[in-house]
Design a protein around this motif. Structure first.
Motif, PDB file in Angstrom:
ATOM      1  N   UNK A 198      20.749 -25.772   6.647  1.00 37.14           N
ATOM      2  CA  UNK A 198      20.995 -26.777   5.617  1.00 37.14           C
ATOM      3  C   UNK A 198      20.266 -26.390   4.344  1.00 37.14           C
ATOM      4  N   UNK A 199      20.862 -26.710   3.196  1.00 38.57           N
ATOM      5  CA  UNK A 199      20.197 -26.411   1.927  1.00 38.57           C
ATOM      6  C   UNK A 199      19.354 -27.584   1.445  1.00 38.57           C
ATOM      7  N   UNK A 200      19.285 -28.655   2.241  1.00 37.15           N
ATOM      8  CA  UNK A 200      18.515 -29.830   1.817  1.00 37.15           C
ATOM      9  C   UNK A 200      17.270 -30.078   2.660  1.00 37.15           C
ATOM     10  N   UNK A 201      17.134 -29.362   3.771  1.00 33.67           N
ATOM     11  CA  UNK A 201      15.994 -29.562   4.667  1.00 33.67           C
ATOM     12  C   UNK A 201      15.722 -28.241   5.381  1.00 33.67           C
ATOM     13  N   UNK A 202      14.521 -27.683   5.252  1.00 34.60           N
ATOM     14  CA  UNK A 202      14.253 -26.376   5.856  1.00 34.60           C
ATOM     15  C   UNK A 202      14.349 -26.372   7.377  1.00 34.60           C
TER      16      UNK A 202
END
Length: 227
Positions: A198-202
């Motif tokens: 995801x690009x919003x949460x590592x």
């Protein structure tokens, strides 16, 4: 900004989403976030703590699914968003791709009333709200199946395989349980999917794949092939 870069704040989230839509879409998403804040005072659509970062936590988190469906793609059936809840990711997809047939499946009456109000307010003519439990939604070949933390992977497949053809794309934001959820499947099935970062949460992932459908009757849907 590329798909693999982690978004850090609302400014970066908005810039990321802008690559998928025009100014009209961004204005609609602004209106969506305003309506979300208003409605969240009446019913618990999302965690209140996520409201200040709605573009990152909900809008960009939903929009990133489009990176797995290249622009110009002609879907072989509707985009079915299962258990859509507050409308994520389905509403965001419908805003960014207003020409697509996006169907928001949700059984809770207060949620479906909210979704219908938003759909009308934003002028999403090709988006529809299916106010029903998934188990009784008529079978139909889908172009994309999405579900954001709707059910464990095996249960989700058991409930939804009847909508899938060999060409149906499955896009399942699973948060931090993605790899574990995928590993819970039998090997013959888990190999059909993989986890994207995801690009919003590592620590979050998206399960992506296609389910092989043989002998179900669904594999003969529009544009699909046997095998």
């Amino acid at each position: 900004m590329t798909q693999n870069e982690l978004l850090k704040d609302e400014v970066e989230a908005r810039a990321y989403v802008a690559q998928f839509g025009d100014q009209v879409a961004l204005d609609r998403l602004d209106r969506l976030t305003a309506m979300l804040r208003e409605e969240n005072e009446r019913q618990n659509l999302i965690a209140a703590a996520s409201l200040p970062t709605a573009w990152l936590r909900h809008i960009a988190d939903s929009a990133q699914l489009l990176a797995h469906v290249p622009r110009g793609t002609s879907l072989d059936g509707p985009w079915l968003d299962l258990g859509t809840g507050a409308g994520f990711p389905g509403l965001v997809i419908a805003v960014l791709r207003p020409e697509w047939d996006v169907r928001l499946i949700e059984s809770r009456r207060k949620r479906t009333d909210w979704l219908e109000r938003v759909r009308v307010e934003l002028g999403l003519e090709h988006c529809s709200v299916v106010a029903s439990r998934l188990e009784v939604v008529p079978s139909q070949p889908a172009g994309v199946i999405s579900a954001r933390a709707f059910a464990p992977m095996q249960k989700l497949i058991d409930l939804s395989a009847r909508f899938s053809t060999n060409r149906t794309i499955w896009l399942l934001p699973k948060g931090r349980s993605a790899a574990q959820d995928l590993a819970s499947l039998p090997e013959s099935m888990s190999r059909l999917f993989h986890v994207e970062q995801s690009c919003t949460d590592p620590e979050a992932g998206i399960i992506v794949g296609r389910l092989e459908r043989v002998g179900t009757g669904l594999e003969s849907g529009p544009g699909s092939k046997r095998g």
